[in-house]
Write a protein that holds these residues in place. Structure first.
Motif, short mmCIF file in Angstrom:
data_model
loop_
_atom_site.label_atom_id
_atom_site.label_comp_id
_atom_site.label_asym_id
_atom_site.label_seq_id
_atom_site.Cartn_x
_atom_site.Cartn_y
_atom_site.Cartn_z
N HIS A 53 -74.50 -11.06 -57.68
CA HIS A 53 -73.97 -11.88 -56.58
C HIS A 53 -73.02 -11.10 -55.69
O HIS A 53 -73.04 -11.25 -54.46
N LEU A 54 -72.20 -10.25 -56.29
CA LEU A 54 -71.36 -9.37 -55.47
C LEU A 54 -72.22 -8.37 -54.71
O LEU A 54 -71.93 -8.04 -53.55
N ASP A 55 -73.31 -7.91 -55.35
CA ASP A 55 -74.22 -7.00 -54.66
C ASP A 55 -74.90 -7.68 -53.49
O ASP A 55 -75.05 -7.09 -52.40
N ALA A 56 -75.31 -8.94 -53.67
CA ALA A 56 -75.94 -9.69 -52.59
C ALA A 56 -74.97 -9.92 -51.44
O ALA A 56 -75.34 -9.85 -50.26
N MET A 57 -73.71 -10.19 -51.79
CA MET A 57 -72.70 -10.38 -50.74
C MET A 57 -72.52 -9.11 -49.93
O MET A 57 -72.35 -9.16 -48.70
N ALA A 58 -72.57 -7.95 -50.61
CA ALA A 58 -72.46 -6.68 -49.89
C ALA A 58 -73.66 -6.47 -48.97
O ALA A 58 -73.49 -6.00 -47.83
N ARG A 59 -74.85 -6.82 -49.44
CA ARG A 59 -76.04 -6.67 -48.58
C ARG A 59 -75.97 -7.59 -47.37
O ARG A 59 -76.42 -7.25 -46.28
N TYR A 225 -71.76 -18.95 -57.41
CA TYR A 225 -71.54 -20.39 -57.28
C TYR A 225 -70.81 -20.72 -55.98
O TYR A 225 -71.14 -21.69 -55.29
N LEU A 226 -69.85 -19.88 -55.64
CA LEU A 226 -69.10 -20.09 -54.40
C LEU A 226 -70.00 -20.00 -53.19
O LEU A 226 -69.95 -20.86 -52.29
N ARG A 227 -70.83 -18.99 -53.12
CA ARG A 227 -71.70 -18.81 -51.96
C ARG A 227 -72.76 -19.92 -51.89
O ARG A 227 -73.09 -20.40 -50.80
N ASP A 228 -73.27 -20.34 -53.05
CA ASP A 228 -74.20 -21.48 -53.07
C ASP A 228 -73.50 -22.75 -52.58
O ASP A 228 -74.10 -23.56 -51.85
N SER A 229 -72.24 -22.94 -52.97
CA SER A 229 -71.49 -24.11 -52.55
C SER A 229 -71.26 -24.12 -51.04
O SER A 229 -71.30 -25.17 -50.40
#
Length: 459
Positions: A53-59, A225-229
């Protein structure tokens, strides 16, 4: 005066009235901002753990190679730097503990969170600055978010309890849910959200432990969970998210043969000390009794190769730490991995922070994603003092005087993102919001006034 002119003049008078509360032009299109801090998340914690999830946020957004925190690398001082844009000697929250060298009072971290004067000592954090410019703000467990500044409280806030369980993942998700309601239903524009991990686990088990690695995976799940929310609440197109931390963590050399033990320094005695703040990691503050400063300094300076002792006025200027009235005459810090033992050896953590912010283990993370940020951008390391200017830019508010530089992080934004408000004098607490709102409306109100005057001359 004609009937039309009278109506225009009346409308103008009403709009210019103090506290009229009409929104600034473009207010509805301003993006919201959520700042999330995971305490003690070292810059490389995602390199020995799978963090999808942190990797996806970086992308999807921006990642810094690492971020350099302020010195002293402690929780409260570093968090206050993020929301003021000031080095610690300039914002005055110089320690996790409240202390008073005259009364000899020292309070632990959780008690200090509620000490009004410790935080409200001249610096205005971004919450209050934003509110004075017409926005609504909130803080969930973030250090410094539960007191008033110049008499002004945040719109919404939550404070953690003394015996708060930092590790409860179910509660973490409930806290995220609350913050999402604040942003989507209560109309907040800026929220700061704090988690006490992986700091607590890093202290107890050490930064190289399996327990720390497990906790980083919990942090990563929470980011997911935060980004999905954010998406579920329809905020993906209007909310900028910053995920960061206050400092890193390093392994304590508990079995070293050369421990830093002040009580074992030859000829040194605590009878020469009026006040000390020791046994809190690798930092120490001393107030010698009258006439004893040179003696104490002479005994401690050079007493241990891992210990660095300075007069206040000689403390390295690059730390931006010692030049504040709260700092006593003598300061000390130890090399990475070594903690300072005062009267007795009482420190038992396996991991610690508070060391030199140039040490790589003290570096921390920075991730940002949202409608204003570029995608897939990796930026070179920068100091945490610059994050405040970036947040003000994202919110379209005039920043307070600070030590940051907007140009450092401006390249992380899409061209034209954020607004650049016209600087104006710092408003007084009472009536600040209406004065700023009137300032935003000034150009078209002047046009309306001119029209009214022309009509007044029409027979």
């Amino acid at each position: 005066m004609t009937r039309h002119a009278v109506l225009l003049a009346a409308t103008l008078a009403a709009l210019l009235a103090p506290g009229s509360g009409a929104p600034a032009p473009g207010r509805a299109s301003r993006n919201k901002l959520l700042l999330v801090s995971f305490d003690g998340f070292r810059w490389d914690y995602d390199q020995d753990v799978d963090t999808p999830h942190l990797d996806a946020m970086a992308r999807d957004g921006v990642k810094a190679r690492y971020m350099t925190p302020a010195f002293v690398t402690m929780t409260s001082p570093c968090h206050f730097t993020l929301v003021t844009g000031k080095y610690i000697e300039n914002h005055g929250v110089v320690h996790n503990m409240f202390f008073n060298t005259s009364s000899k009072v020292k309070l632990p971290y959780h008690a200090t969170l509620g000490v009004q004067g410790w935080w409200d000592n001249g610096s205005i954090p971004i919450w209050v600055t934003a509110q004075r410019q017409g926005l609504r703000t909130g803080s969930f467990f973030y250090p410094g978010g539960n007191v008033t500044y110049q008499g002004e409280a945040l719109t919404l806030s939550r404070k953690e309890g003394v015996l708060h369980n930092y590790k409860n993942e179910t509660e973490w998700r409930a806290n995220v849910d609350t913050v999402m309601r604040w942003l989507s239903e209560d109309g907040l524009d800026l929220v700061t959200l704090y988690f006490g991990e992986p700091d607590s686990t890093g202290h107890k088990f050490g930064p190289d432990s399996q327990e720390r690695k497990d906790m980083v995976q919990q942090v990563d799940r929470t980011v997911g969970y935060l980004r999905d929310s954010i998406a579920r609440h329809g905020l993906a197109g209007s909310l900028n998210l910053i995920v960061t931390s206050d400092h890193g963590m390093t392994t304590v050399l508990k079995k070293a043969s050369d421990l830093v033990e002040i009580h074992k320094v030859p000829n040194f005695t605590f009878q020469d000390i009026a006040f000390e703040l020791l046994d809190y990691g690798p930092n120490g503050l001393l107030l010698p009794k009258e006439g004893q400063l040179e003696k104490v300094l002479g005994l401690l300076r050079g007493a241990h190769p891992r210990l660095h002792v300075y007069r206040k006025e000689e403390f390295p200027a690059n730390f931006h730490y010692a030049n504040h009235p709260r700092i006593p005459p003598l300061l000390m810090y130890s090399d990475q991995g070594y903690v300072i033992h005062g009267r007795v050896n009482v420190q038992f953590n396996n991991g610690e922070h508070g060391f030199d912010n140039r040490d790589l283990d003290m570096k921390t993370i920075f991730r940002a994603a949202g409608p204003s940020f570029k995608r897939g951008l990796v930026v070179e390391p920068f100091e945490s003092v610059h994050v405040y200017e970036l947040m003000c830019k994202l919110l379209g508010i005039v920043p307070e005087a600070n030590d940051g530089d907007l140009s450092t992080l401006l390249p992380t934004l899409h061209s034209g993102e954020g607004t650049t408000p016209t600087p104006m004098p710092t408003p007084t607490p009472g009536g600040a919001r209406s004065a700023l709102q009137a300032g935003h409306r000034l150009p078209w109100l002047m046009g309306l006034a001119a029209t009214a005057m022309l009509l007044a001359k029409t027979p």
